[in-house]
Every structure is written in structure tokens, then in C-alpha cells.
Write an enzyme that holds these catalytic residues in place. Structure first.
Site, PDB file in Angstrom:
ATOM      1  CB  CYS A 144       1.784  -3.799   5.301  1.00 43.75           C
ATOM      2  SG  CYS A 144       0.316  -4.629   5.974  1.00 43.75           S
ATOM      3  CG  HIS A 147      -0.311  -0.029   2.546  1.00 39.44           C
ATOM      4  ND1 HIS A 147       0.195   1.100   3.159  1.00 39.44           N
ATOM      5  CD2 HIS A 147      -0.082  -1.049   3.412  1.00 39.44           C
ATOM      6  CE1 HIS A 147       0.691   0.777   4.348  1.00 39.44           C
ATOM      7  NE2 HIS A 147       0.545  -0.524   4.525  1.00 39.44           N
TER       8      HIS A 147
END
Length: 220
Positions: free
Chosen positions: A175, A159
Site C-alpha cells: 500500500c 492511507h
């Protein structure tokens, strides 16, 4: 600081193994919403080191075009192109105890996603809201690719970020973070079902060997 220098040196060394050309940043794929929100981003522009800026590189491995390969040791994400090329992006990866590695597929894609922290993240960070709405203030940034194994959400994502100054470091909750500009670019290229290979610590040296099976993707 010493660790940061060593990581940057390793990235430069790996980048030097292949022919590399800086890929000009383009806003061609930006939506009007992208332009509006990023024109008023609540964070300062970051001076990303050249080694972690977007590059078009030679890619001698055999993954199928459309595959994403993440080298967590060198803080690089590769998007495999046809004819032995790849786009290489600098990324932020998970802290050693929190990093995820393995093989997954893109099971979901969102523009300007909301953020719903897991209980684990809330316990670790403390004073974390239950929900953060979409926008440049959101830690998920401009785009999110959700990693699935089969029909199961791994809870790990690729992301954007509201902290671009940390590109090239290992500080996330697991992440893979990209600058919002790079997240928009990658999102425009990726298809649902595309394979994602995240190499764990110590496996970065294998990136240009032949020990990872080639995998294909499917269009949405």
C-alpha cells in the site's frame, strides 16, 4: 543507508526538474476528532526531509485534474490540479516483491478506518491481530482511499500511517502510506471514482513523458 541516500538523491533530482513551492501545512480541513486524536498520537513526530514534504509543483503531463499519479521509484504521489499544476506528497511505497502497480479508481473512502489484515499480511508479519480499531495507533492512520478495478477491490490502499519516519522509503506491504496530515489533505480533495495511476519500478522516468493515457473522474 546507501540505498536510502540514492533514493533521496533521485527524488531531489526529479523535484529539480520542475518549479516547486512548499505547500504550507494547514489544519483547516481537520475535524474535531482529527484534532483530538492527533494531539495524542502514540508515535513521535518525524522530521520529514524537505524533498518529501508537501509541495505545489509544475505538472506538464496531460492527466485530467483530480487524477492521482504515484511514482514508486521516487516515492512521490501527485494530485493533479488544473492549469499545469499538481500537489506532490512524499510517500512510503511497497517493498519490491510486494509493490502493486497499475490503473485503478477510488472505490471507497474512510475517515479513521479500522484495519483487517489479509491472510497474506498475517502470514508475512506474524503475531498480527485479526482486527485493529480506528485511531492513531492503527497502521491505516487518519484516512484511507480504497483502490478498485471495476467493481473489484484490489486490496491496496492509499492511507495514513503510524510510522511517519518511513516516508520516502519502500517498506510497506504494497500500500501507499502518507503522513496523517497529508492523508487528511488528499482525502479532502479526492472524489469517489477518481483515477489512480501507480507506476511500477523502473517507470518513474516516464512520469513527465506522454506514455500514460489521460483519464477523467466522476463526482460522488
Amino acid at each position: 543507508m546507501r540505498r536510502r541516500s540514492l533514493v533521496l538523491f533521485a527524488a531531489l533530482a526529479l523535484g529539480g526538474c520542475v518549479h516547486s513551492t512548499l505547500e504550507p501545512a494547514s489544519k483547516a480541513g481537520w475535524t474535531p476528532k482529527d484534532r483530538e486524536l492527533l494531539a495524542n498520537a502514540p508515535y513521535r513526530p518525524a522530521a520529514i526531509p524537505d524533498a518529501y514534504q508537501r509541495h505545489l509543483v509544475d505538472y506538464p503531463r496531460k492527466e485530467a485534474p483530480g487524477t492521482i499519479v504515484v511514482d514508486t521509484d521516487s516515492r512521490y504521489l501527485y494530485y493533479v490540479l488544473p492549469r499545469g499544476k499538481a500537489i506532490r506528497y512524499g510517500v512510503t511505497v511497497g517493498e519490491e516483491a510486494l509493490a502493486w502497480s497499475g490503473v485503478a479508481t477510488i472505490g471507497r473512502m474512510e475517515e479513521w478506518p479500522a484495519w483487517v489484515p489479509t491472510q497474506e499480511i498475517k502470514q508475512r508479519l506474524g503475531n498480527t491481530p485479526d482486527y485493529v480499531g480506528p485511531g492513531p495507533h492503527n497502521p491505516m492512520g487518519a484516512r484511507a482511499l480504497y483502490l478498485f478495478q471495476g467493481n473489484k477491490d484490489t486490496l491496496y490502499r492509499i492511507h495514513g500511517t503510524n510510522q511517519p519516519e518511513y516516508i520516502g522509503q519502500a517498506i510497506s506491504s504494497g500500500c501507499i502510506r502518507m503522513t496523517n496530515e497529508d492523508a487528511i489533505d488528499l482525502y479532502s480533495r479526492v472524489k469517489i471514482g477518481a483515477p489512480v495511476i501507480v507506476l511500477g519500478s523502473g517507470r518513474g522516468a516516464s512520469l513527465f513523458s506522454s506514455d500514460i493515457a489521460s483519464r477523467g473522474g466522476r463526482n460522488s
